[in-house]
Design a protein around this motif. Structure first.
Motif, PDB file in Angstrom:
ATOM      1  N   LEU A 186       3.203  -4.887 -10.087  1.00  0.00           N
ATOM      2  CA  LEU A 186       2.237  -4.202 -10.937  1.00  0.00           C
ATOM      3  C   LEU A 186       1.150  -3.571 -10.071  1.00  0.00           C
ATOM      4  O   LEU A 186       0.835  -4.079  -8.996  1.00  0.00           O
ATOM      5  CB  LEU A 186       1.582  -5.184 -11.911  1.00  0.00           C
ATOM      6  N   PRO A 187       0.540  -2.460 -10.525  1.00  0.00           N
ATOM      7  CA  PRO A 187      -0.591  -1.887  -9.797  1.00  0.00           C
ATOM      8  C   PRO A 187      -1.753  -2.869  -9.727  1.00  0.00           C
ATOM      9  O   PRO A 187      -2.072  -3.549 -10.706  1.00  0.00           O
ATOM     10  CB  PRO A 187      -0.960  -0.657 -10.625  1.00  0.00           C
ATOM     11  N   ALA A 188      -2.377  -2.939  -8.568  1.00  0.00           N
ATOM     12  CA  ALA A 188      -3.561  -3.778  -8.376  1.00  0.00           C
ATOM     13  C   ALA A 188      -4.821  -2.937  -8.295  1.00  0.00           C
ATOM     14  O   ALA A 188      -5.870  -3.331  -8.795  1.00  0.00           O
ATOM     15  CB  ALA A 188      -3.417  -4.626  -7.114  1.00  0.00           C
ATOM     16  N   ALA A 189      -4.734  -1.777  -7.643  1.00  0.00           N
ATOM     17  CA  ALA A 189      -5.893  -0.891  -7.508  1.00  0.00           C
ATOM     18  C   ALA A 189      -5.411   0.461  -7.015  1.00  0.00           C
ATOM     19  O   ALA A 189      -4.354   0.569  -6.393  1.00  0.00           O
ATOM     20  CB  ALA A 189      -6.921  -1.472  -6.545  1.00  0.00           C
ATOM     21  N   GLN A 190      -6.225   1.496  -7.264  1.00  0.00           N
ATOM     22  CA  GLN A 190      -5.900   2.814  -6.749  1.00  0.00           C
ATOM     23  C   GLN A 190      -7.180   3.594  -6.481  1.00  0.00           C
ATOM     24  O   GLN A 190      -8.233   3.313  -7.054  1.00  0.00           O
ATOM     25  CB  GLN A 190      -4.991   3.589  -7.693  1.00  0.00           C
ATOM     26  N   SER A 191      -7.062   4.577  -5.594  1.00  0.00           N
ATOM     27  CA  SER A 191      -8.178   5.470  -5.305  1.00  0.00           C
ATOM     28  C   SER A 191      -8.150   6.648  -6.267  1.00  0.00           C
ATOM     29  O   SER A 191      -7.160   6.886  -6.967  1.00  0.00           O
ATOM     30  CB  SER A 191      -8.095   5.973  -3.863  1.00  0.00           C
ATOM     31  N   ALA A 192      -9.238   7.403  -6.288  1.00  0.00           N
ATOM     32  CA  ALA A 192      -9.236   8.666  -7.021  1.00  0.00           C
ATOM     33  C   ALA A 192      -8.271   9.623  -6.330  1.00  0.00           C
ATOM     34  O   ALA A 192      -8.114   9.589  -5.107  1.00  0.00           O
ATOM     35  CB  ALA A 192     -10.641   9.258  -7.041  1.00  0.00           C
ATOM     36  N   PRO A 193      -7.600  10.506  -7.083  1.00  0.00           N
ATOM     37  CA  PRO A 193      -6.722  11.488  -6.444  1.00  0.00           C
ATOM     38  C   PRO A 193      -7.516  12.481  -5.617  1.00  0.00           C
ATOM     39  O   PRO A 193      -8.726  12.649  -5.799  1.00  0.00           O
ATOM     40  CB  PRO A 193      -6.031  12.161  -7.630  1.00  0.00           C
ATOM     41  N   VAL A 194      -6.835  13.165  -4.702  1.00  0.00           N
ATOM     42  CA  VAL A 194      -7.463  14.152  -3.839  1.00  0.00           C
ATOM     43  C   VAL A 194      -8.210  15.195  -4.659  1.00  0.00           C
ATOM     44  O   VAL A 194      -9.295  15.650  -4.278  1.00  0.00           O
ATOM     45  CB  VAL A 194      -6.406  14.817  -2.935  1.00  0.00           C
TER      46      VAL A 194
ATOM     47  N   LEU B 273       0.860  -1.175   0.000  1.00  0.00           N
ATOM     48  CA  LEU B 273       0.000   0.000   0.000  1.00  0.00           C
ATOM     49  C   LEU B 273       0.895   1.224   0.000  1.00  0.00           C
ATOM     50  O   LEU B 273       1.723   1.407   0.898  1.00  0.00           O
ATOM     51  CB  LEU B 273      -0.919   0.004   1.223  1.00  0.00           C
ATOM     52  N   THR B 274       0.750   2.085  -1.015  1.00  0.00           N
ATOM     53  CA  THR B 274       1.632   3.227  -1.206  1.00  0.00           C
ATOM     54  C   THR B 274       0.820   4.501  -1.396  1.00  0.00           C
ATOM     55  O   THR B 274      -0.384   4.461  -1.654  1.00  0.00           O
ATOM     56  CB  THR B 274       2.532   3.018  -2.437  1.00  0.00           C
ATOM     57  N   ILE B 275       1.510   5.641  -1.296  1.00  0.00           N
ATOM     58  CA  ILE B 275       0.921   6.949  -1.593  1.00  0.00           C
ATOM     59  C   ILE B 275       1.608   7.485  -2.840  1.00  0.00           C
ATOM     60  O   ILE B 275       2.838   7.657  -2.862  1.00  0.00           O
ATOM     61  CB  ILE B 275       1.113   7.935  -0.434  1.00  0.00           C
ATOM     62  N   VAL B 276       0.824   7.756  -3.871  1.00  0.00           N
ATOM     63  CA  VAL B 276       1.341   8.277  -5.138  1.00  0.00           C
ATOM     64  C   VAL B 276       0.777   9.675  -5.348  1.00  0.00           C
ATOM     65  O   VAL B 276      -0.425   9.906  -5.168  1.00  0.00           O
ATOM     66  CB  VAL B 276       0.951   7.359  -6.311  1.00  0.00           C
ATOM     67  N   SER B 277       1.637  10.626  -5.726  1.00  0.00           N
ATOM     68  CA  SER B 277       1.210  12.007  -5.941  1.00  0.00           C
ATOM     69  C   SER B 277       1.631  12.501  -7.320  1.00  0.00           C
ATOM     70  O   SER B 277       2.633  12.052  -7.882  1.00  0.00           O
ATOM     71  CB  SER B 277       1.819  12.932  -4.880  1.00  0.00           C
ATOM     72  N   GLY B 278       0.857  13.455  -7.832  1.00  0.00           N
ATOM     73  CA  GLY B 278       1.178  14.053  -9.116  1.00  0.00           C
ATOM     74  C   GLY B 278       0.431  15.354  -9.313  1.00  0.00           C
ATOM     75  O   GLY B 278      -0.526  15.663  -8.598  1.00  0.00           O
ATOM     76  N   ARG B 279       0.852  16.116 -10.306  1.00  0.00           N
ATOM     77  CA  ARG B 279       0.232  17.408 -10.580  1.00  0.00           C
ATOM     78  C   ARG B 279      -1.134  17.267 -11.232  1.00  0.00           C
ATOM     79  O   ARG B 279      -1.857  18.256 -11.393  1.00  0.00           O
ATOM     80  CB  ARG B 279       1.153  18.250 -11.465  1.00  0.00           C
ATOM     81  N   ASP B 280      -1.518  16.041 -11.579  1.00  0.00           N
ATOM     82  CA  ASP B 280      -2.824  15.808 -12.179  1.00  0.00           C
ATOM     83  C   ASP B 280      -3.950  15.800 -11.155  1.00  0.00           C
ATOM     84  O   ASP B 280      -5.117  15.695 -11.517  1.00  0.00           O
ATOM     85  CB  ASP B 280      -2.826  14.469 -12.922  1.00  0.00           C
ATOM     86  N   GLY B 281      -3.649  15.907  -9.869  1.00  0.00           N
ATOM     87  CA  GLY B 281      -4.728  15.853  -8.878  1.00  0.00           C
ATOM     88  C   GLY B 281      -4.263  15.558  -7.470  1.00  0.00           C
ATOM     89  O   GLY B 281      -5.069  15.233  -6.606  1.00  0.00           O
ATOM     90  N   GLY B 282      -2.957  15.648  -7.204  1.00  0.00           N
ATOM     91  CA  GLY B 282      -2.453  15.419  -5.860  1.00  0.00           C
ATOM     92  C   GLY B 282      -2.276  13.944  -5.551  1.00  0.00           C
ATOM     93  O   GLY B 282      -1.983  13.135  -6.438  1.00  0.00           O
TER      94      GLY B 282
ATOM     95  N   ARG C 299      -2.997  10.015  -4.115  1.00  0.00           N
ATOM     96  CA  ARG C 299      -3.970   8.939  -4.135  1.00  0.00           C
ATOM     97  C   ARG C 299      -3.315   7.693  -3.563  1.00  0.00           C
ATOM     98  O   ARG C 299      -2.079   7.594  -3.495  1.00  0.00           O
ATOM     99  CB  ARG C 299      -4.507   8.686  -5.548  1.00  0.00           C
ATOM    100  N   LEU C 300      -4.115   6.726  -3.124  1.00  0.00           N
ATOM    101  CA  LEU C 300      -3.620   5.439  -2.643  1.00  0.00           C
ATOM    102  C   LEU C 300      -3.419   4.505  -3.821  1.00  0.00           C
ATOM    103  O   LEU C 300      -4.224   4.501  -4.757  1.00  0.00           O
ATOM    104  CB  LEU C 300      -4.610   4.806  -1.662  1.00  0.00           C
ATOM    105  N   MET C 301      -2.358   3.706  -3.767  1.00  0.00           N
ATOM    106  CA  MET C 301      -2.133   2.694  -4.797  1.00  0.00           C
ATOM    107  C   MET C 301      -1.676   1.399  -4.150  1.00  0.00           C
ATOM    108  O   MET C 301      -0.761   1.388  -3.322  1.00  0.00           O
ATOM    109  CB  MET C 301      -1.088   3.142  -5.824  1.00  0.00           C
ATOM    110  N   LEU C 302      -2.320   0.293  -4.524  1.00  0.00           N
ATOM    111  CA  LEU C 302      -1.885  -1.049  -4.151  1.00  0.00           C
ATOM    112  C   LEU C 302      -1.035  -1.626  -5.271  1.00  0.00           C
ATOM    113  O   LEU C 302      -1.385  -1.507  -6.447  1.00  0.00           O
ATOM    114  CB  LEU C 302      -3.091  -1.968  -3.928  1.00  0.00           C
TER     115      LEU C 302
END
Length: 282
Positions: free
Chosen positions: A134-142, A111-120, A122-125
Motif C-alpha cells: 500500500l502507499p505510505a507517502a508521496q511527494s507533490a508531482p513536478v 521508493l518508486t517514481i510514479v508519473s501521470g498526465r495530472d502533473g508529471g 512524483r516520489l511514492m513510498l
C-alpha cells in the motif's frame, strides 16, 4: 491492489546506514546484525522487488522503452509475493524499486517514481500491509505532464536522526535538487537548490548522483546542469549549500561509484577516474 482513496499511512523516520548493493542503493536501518535479522524475521520484510507489466499509456519514456510499468511486485523473506497496481492514469516511470528503511527497527519499504498526465512525476513510498503493498507517502508531482525526476538517494543529511530523500526534478531541462522529509502520508519539500542534472534523456543509467560522507559530513554529490562538474551539497540550517565543486574532463554519462573515504569513481572515454571530493574547492 489499486491506489486507495483514503489517506496514506504515516511512517516515522530515523537514522540510516547507507550501503551499496549490485549497482543500486539499499538503505538499512542502523541496527546490530542480529537485531536487524530478528526484526526482519518477525516482520517478514521485503527483500526484493521489481516492476511488472510494461505499458505505453503515458508514453514519455525518459528512460527508453519499456520502462513505464503498471504494477510492482515485492518478495518477502519467507518468499511471499506482494503486489500493487496503479490506476490507469498513472505509471511507474522507473527501472527498479529501491528498498529503503526509514526508521530503526521498522520494515523496509519501496521508493518508486510514479508519473501521470495530472502533473508529471512524483516520489511514492510503498509499504507492506499484511499480504498487500500500500502507499505510505508521496511527494507533490513536478507540476507538468512529461516532466520527470531522478532520485539521488536517502540519508540523514542534517544529523537529527530523520532520514531525508533527495531527487533532481526535471534533470533534462534545467534541474532543481530537492530534499524531502516524510510527514504522515506526504513527502514534504524542505529545501531546494537549482543547477543540476543527474540523467541523460533516453538513458537507462540512473546512478549519476549519490549521497556520500565527505569530510565527515553526509552530503549529496550531484553533477551540475552540464554534467561537467560534480557539486557537493550539504543541508545546513534548513538550506542546501554547495560545499565543494569538482571539475570533470568530460560530461558525465555513467554511474558514480562511491567510496567510504569521500571519493567517487567514474568511467569516461579515458577510462576509470577516482576523484577525491575532500580536496575539491568551492
Amino acid at each position: 491492489m489499486r491506489l486507495p482513496d483514503r489517506p496514506f499511512d504515516a511512517v516515522p523516520g530515523a537514522r540510516l546506514l547507507l550501503a551499496m548493493l549490485a549497482g543500486s542503493w539499499l538503505l538499512l536501518a542502523a541496527l546490530p546484525p542480529a537485531a536487524a535479522a530478528d526484526a526482519a524475521m518477525r516482520g517478514d520484510a521485503i527483500v526484493a522487488a521489481a516492476y511488472l507489466d510494461p505499458v505505453d499509456r503515458y508514453g514519455h519514456f525518459a528512460l527508453g522503452k519499456p520502462h513505464e510499468y503498471a504494477r510492482v511486485s515485492a518478495t518477502t523473506g519467507s518468499g511471499r509475493q506482494l503486489q500493487f497496481e496503479l490506476p490507469k492514469e498513472l505509471v511507474f516511470e522507473d527501472l527498479q524499486p529501491r528498498i529503503v528503511t526509514l526508521s530503526a527497527g521498522a520494515e523496509p519499504q519501496l521508493l518508486t517514481i510514479v508519473s501521470g498526465r495530472d502533473g508529471g512525476a512524483r516520489l511514492m513510498l510503498l509499504r507492506r500491509d499484511g499480504d498487500r503493498l500500500l502507499p505510505a507517502a508521496q511527494s507533490a508531482p513536478v507540476g507538468r505532464s512529461m516532466r520527470w525526476l531522478n532520485p539521488v538517494g536517502v540519508a540523514d543529511l542534517d544529523g537529527d536522526g530523520q532520514a531525508e530523500i533527495a531527487a533532481v526534478l526535471t534533470p533534462h531541462i534545467g534541474g532543481t535538487l530537492k530534499v524531502y522529509r516524510q510527514s504522515g502520508d506526504q513527502l514534504i519539500e524542505i529545501a531546494a537548490l537549482a543547477g543540476f542534472s543527474n540523467h541523460v534523456y533516453g538513458s537507462a543509467e540512473l546512478g549519476l548522483s549519490t549521497p556520500l560522507a565527505v569530510n565527515g559530513r553526509m552530503s549529496l554529490v550531484v553533477p551540475d546542469n552540464a554534467r561537467q562538474r560534480l557539486r557537493v551539497v550539504a543541508l545546513a540550517d534548513g538550506r542546501l549549500v554547495e560545499t565543494a565543486s569538482c571539475p570533470l574532463d568530460e560530461a558525465l554519462t555513467g554511474a558514480l561509484q562511491p567510496h567510504s573515504d569521500g571519493r567517487v569513481e567514474l568511467v569516461g572515454r579515458a577510462g576509470r577516474r577516482l576523484i577525491d571530493l575532500t580536496s575539491c574547492r568551492r
